[in-house]
Write a protein that holds these residues in place. Structure first.
Motif, PDB file in Angstrom:
ATOM      1  N   ASP A 109       8.922  10.028  -2.896  1.00 45.48           N
ATOM      2  CA  ASP A 109       9.375   8.945  -2.000  1.00 45.48           C
ATOM      3  C   ASP A 109       8.173   8.251  -1.355  1.00 45.48           C
ATOM      4  O   ASP A 109       8.172   7.039  -1.140  1.00 45.48           O
ATOM      5  N   ARG A 110       7.119   9.007  -1.106  1.00 45.92           N
ATOM      6  CA  ARG A 110       5.934   8.437  -0.463  1.00 45.92           C
ATOM      7  C   ARG A 110       5.164   7.576  -1.454  1.00 45.92           C
ATOM      8  O   ARG A 110       4.617   6.531  -1.099  1.00 45.92           O
ATOM      9  N   VAL A 127       2.939   3.078   5.934  1.00 38.28           N
ATOM     10  CA  VAL A 127       4.402   3.027   5.815  1.00 38.28           C
ATOM     11  C   VAL A 127       4.956   4.238   6.547  1.00 38.28           C
ATOM     12  O   VAL A 127       4.570   5.376   6.275  1.00 38.28           O
ATOM     13  N   VAL A 128       5.838   3.981   7.508  1.00 34.29           N
ATOM     14  CA  VAL A 128       6.476   5.066   8.258  1.00 34.29           C
ATOM     15  C   VAL A 128       7.917   5.178   7.765  1.00 34.29           C
ATOM     16  O   VAL A 128       8.662   4.196   7.795  1.00 34.29           O
ATOM     17  N   ASP A 129       8.310   6.359   7.280  1.00 35.34           N
ATOM     18  CA  ASP A 129       9.662   6.552   6.743  1.00 35.34           C
ATOM     19  C   ASP A 129      10.385   7.610   7.573  1.00 35.34           C
ATOM     20  O   ASP A 129      10.004   8.786   7.592  1.00 35.34           O
ATOM     21  N   PHE A 130      11.460   7.165   8.264  1.00 35.15           N
ATOM     22  CA  PHE A 130      12.244   8.074   9.103  1.00 35.15           C
ATOM     23  C   PHE A 130      13.336   8.742   8.273  1.00 35.15           C
ATOM     24  O   PHE A 130      14.457   8.250   8.183  1.00 35.15           O
ATOM     25  N   GLY A 131      13.031   9.834   7.628  1.00 36.33           N
ATOM     26  CA  GLY A 131      14.008  10.586   6.841  1.00 36.33           C
ATOM     27  C   GLY A 131      14.230  11.946   7.473  1.00 36.33           C
ATOM     28  O   GLY A 131      14.143  12.093   8.697  1.00 36.33           O
ATOM     29  N   THR A 132      14.497  12.943   6.647  1.00 33.50           N
ATOM     30  CA  THR A 132      14.635  14.314   7.137  1.00 33.50           C
ATOM     31  C   THR A 132      13.332  14.693   7.839  1.00 33.50           C
ATOM     32  O   THR A 132      13.339  15.270   8.923  1.00 33.50           O
ATOM     33  N   THR A 134       9.655  12.768   9.109  1.00 34.40           N
ATOM     34  CA  THR A 134       9.095  11.427   9.323  1.00 34.40           C
ATOM     35  C   THR A 134       7.710  11.426   8.703  1.00 34.40           C
ATOM     36  O   THR A 134       6.861  12.236   9.072  1.00 34.40           O
ATOM     37  N   THR A 135       7.529  10.530   7.721  1.00 35.06           N
ATOM     38  CA  THR A 135       6.255  10.508   7.016  1.00 35.06           C
ATOM     39  C   THR A 135       5.491   9.232   7.315  1.00 35.06           C
ATOM     40  O   THR A 135       6.091   8.168   7.512  1.00 35.06           O
ATOM     41  N   PHE A 136       4.184   9.352   7.354  1.00 35.15           N
ATOM     42  CA  PHE A 136       3.277   8.202   7.465  1.00 35.15           C
ATOM     43  C   PHE A 136       2.455   8.202   6.184  1.00 35.15           C
ATOM     44  O   PHE A 136       1.764   9.196   5.894  1.00 35.15           O
ATOM     45  N   ASP A 137       2.564   7.141   5.424  1.00 37.13           N
ATOM     46  CA  ASP A 137       1.827   7.044   4.162  1.00 37.13           C
ATOM     47  C   ASP A 137       0.748   5.986   4.320  1.00 37.13           C
ATOM     48  O   ASP A 137       1.045   4.841   4.637  1.00 37.13           O
ATOM     49  N   VAL A 138      -0.495   6.383   4.082  1.00 36.49           N
ATOM     50  CA  VAL A 138      -1.606   5.439   4.262  1.00 36.49           C
ATOM     51  C   VAL A 138      -1.980   4.853   2.894  1.00 36.49           C
ATOM     52  O   VAL A 138      -2.191   5.588   1.923  1.00 36.49           O
ATOM     53  N   VAL A 139      -2.023   3.513   2.854  1.00 37.64           N
ATOM     54  CA  VAL A 139      -2.288   2.788   1.609  1.00 37.64           C
ATOM     55  C   VAL A 139      -3.660   2.121   1.712  1.00 37.64           C
ATOM     56  O   VAL A 139      -3.917   1.364   2.649  1.00 37.64           O
ATOM     57  N   ASP A 140      -4.533   2.404   0.742  1.00 38.54           N
ATOM     58  CA  ASP A 140      -5.893   1.848   0.734  1.00 38.54           C
ATOM     59  C   ASP A 140      -5.864   0.364   0.317  1.00 38.54           C
ATOM     60  O   ASP A 140      -4.813  -0.149  -0.072  1.00 38.54           O
ATOM     61  N   ASP A 141      -7.020  -0.284   0.348  1.00 32.40           N
ATOM     62  CA  ASP A 141      -7.002  -1.727   0.060  1.00 32.40           C
ATOM     63  C   ASP A 141      -6.724  -2.056  -1.408  1.00 32.40           C
ATOM     64  O   ASP A 141      -6.386  -3.185  -1.740  1.00 32.40           O
ATOM     65  N   ASP A 142      -6.810  -1.041  -2.301  1.00 36.59           N
ATOM     66  CA  ASP A 142      -6.446  -1.289  -3.700  1.00 36.59           C
ATOM     67  C   ASP A 142      -5.026  -0.804  -4.029  1.00 36.59           C
ATOM     68  O   ASP A 142      -4.629  -0.773  -5.194  1.00 36.59           O
ATOM     69  N   GLY A 143      -4.265  -0.386  -3.006  1.00 33.47           N
ATOM     70  CA  GLY A 143      -2.882   0.036  -3.240  1.00 33.47           C
ATOM     71  C   GLY A 143      -2.713   1.526  -3.496  1.00 33.47           C
ATOM     72  O   GLY A 143      -1.598   1.985  -3.748  1.00 33.47           O
ATOM     73  N   ALA A 144      -3.800   2.303  -3.407  1.00 37.00           N
ATOM     74  CA  ALA A 144      -3.678   3.747  -3.645  1.00 37.00           C
ATOM     75  C   ALA A 144      -3.150   4.457  -2.396  1.00 37.00           C
ATOM     76  O   ALA A 144      -3.537   4.117  -1.271  1.00 37.00           O
ATOM     77  N   TYR A 145      -2.292   5.448  -2.629  1.00 35.23           N
ATOM     78  CA  TYR A 145      -1.889   6.359  -1.544  1.00 35.23           C
ATOM     79  C   TYR A 145      -3.075   7.285  -1.294  1.00 35.23           C
ATOM     80  O   TYR A 145      -3.568   7.924  -2.220  1.00 35.23           O
ATOM     81  N   ILE A 146      -3.539   7.342  -0.039  1.00 35.42           N
ATOM     82  CA  ILE A 146      -4.719   8.173   0.207  1.00 35.42           C
ATOM     83  C   ILE A 146      -4.444   9.284   1.224  1.00 35.42           C
ATOM     84  O   ILE A 146      -5.372   9.886   1.746  1.00 35.42           O
ATOM     85  N   GLY A 147      -3.145   9.547   1.496  1.00 36.45           N
ATOM     86  CA  GLY A 147      -2.815  10.634   2.402  1.00 36.45           C
ATOM     87  C   GLY A 147      -1.967  10.136   3.542  1.00 36.45           C
ATOM     88  O   GLY A 147      -1.474   9.011   3.519  1.00 36.45           O
TER      89      GLY A 147
END
Ligand SMILES: Nc1ncnc2c1ncn2[C@@H]1O[C@H](COP(=O)(O)OP(=O)(O)O)[C@@H](O)[C@H]1O
Ligand SMILES: CC(C)(COP(=O)(O)O)[C@@H](O)C(=O)NCCC(=O)O
Ligand SMILES: [K+]
Length: 258
Positions: A109-110, A127-132, A134-147
């Motif tokens: 999902d992340r 991106v903050v996702d309020f699900g079961t 709550t996740t914070f997904d950090v997106v780098d300037d090239d679109g990669a998920y970096i944690g």
């Protein structure tokens, strides 16, 4: 038509893309015991009810619950005569690979939220996702998920208080005007609501400091709008973010010939 399935730990969301827009979105409680036949009867009933005539010919699944994927695959094979793409599994490529510790499995999902957020807003994004959870997904300037960050979800926190303390009732989340509660229910609601406002503010501030650059913040998930009222926590709330990401990943893979 494309069937997009976003299976979270609490709810599974099905949405049908007709080539131009998502024509309908339906939600069912996540339960790994549900069979392919059960899914199909339920989906077909809703499809008829909404006068959706076209046939589902392709499917993509994101699931944070590994056990449900088997029966969802059977659903697609048996009833829609297609092999679904499953995010995070072989055969489903992402436009940009995540940059995380070796051997780490990122929640699908992340990854999907990352792809969707980057498409709509570009990089340097949270991106903050309020699900079961709550996740914070950090997106780098090239679109990669970096944690990012995984925090206990709002309802999970309320449930944990009720389960662990004999005198604390089950309480629904609300937006209390005041911080000082004058009864038990109001005290719990305050703790969760204002605690969460502080949590989101604090984590976003620290992510920005750690990245040392401007970062936009997009929120999604059922409870996002509750925390958006009267605060400047998010640049935007987008309820359809995960579905948008699933469609993009499907297009990307079909473009690759999957
Ligand atoms: N609009 C809403 N109001 C109150 N609670 C909600 C709303 N939408 C979702 N929830 C609750 O938020 C929690 C997370 O739900 P959901 O986003 O479906 O999680 P997941 O994606 O992890 O399955 C669940 O406990 C659900 O009941
Ligand atoms: C963090 C999650 C539990 C969130 O799931 P959800 O709240 O959407 O059901 C899920 O993304 C997950 O299981 N992630 C694996 C670990 C990781 O993403 O690093
Ligand atoms: K989710």
């Amino acid at each position: 038509m494309l069937l997009c399935i976003d299976c979270g730990n609490t709810n599974t969301v099905f949405s049908i893309w007709d080539g131009e827009s998502f024509v309908s979105t339906w939600r069912i409680a996540t339960d790994h015991r549900r069979t392919a036949d059960e899914y199909f009867v339920w989906l077909n009933t809703l499809k008829k009810l909404h006068d959706i005539d076209g046939k589902v010919t392709e499917a993509i699944i994101s699931s944070t619950v590994p056990r449900v994927v088997f029966n969802l695959r059977v659903l697609c094979n048996r009833y829609y005569d297609c092999r679904p793409l499953v995010v995070g599994k072989p055969g489903c490529e992402l436009p940009v690979a995540p940059r995380v510790d070796l051997g780490t499995t990122v929640g699908p999902d992340r990854l999907v939220n990352t792809v969707a957020g980057y498409d709509r807003h570009g990089g340097n994004l949270v991106v903050v996702d309020f699900g079961t959870a709550t996740t914070f997904d950090v997106v780098d300037d090239d679109g990669a998920y970096i944690g990012g960050v995984i925090a206990p979800g709002v309802n999970l926190s309320l449930e944990a208080l009720h389960m662990a303390a004999a005198a604390l009732p089950h309480v629904d989340i609300t937006h209390p005007e005041r911080v000082i509660g004058t009864n038990t229910v109001a005290c719990i609601q305050s703790g969760i609501y204002w605690g969460y406002i502080g949590l989101v503010e604090g984590i976003v501030r620290q992510i920005r400091a750690e990245r040392d650059r401007p970062m936009r913040v997009i929120a999604t998930g059922g409870l996002a709008s509750l925390f958006d009222q009267g605060f400047d926590l998010f640049d935007k709330v987008e309820d359809d973010l995960t579905m948008h990401g699933l469609r993009l990943i499907n297009d990307y893979n079909k473009g690759l010939g999957a």
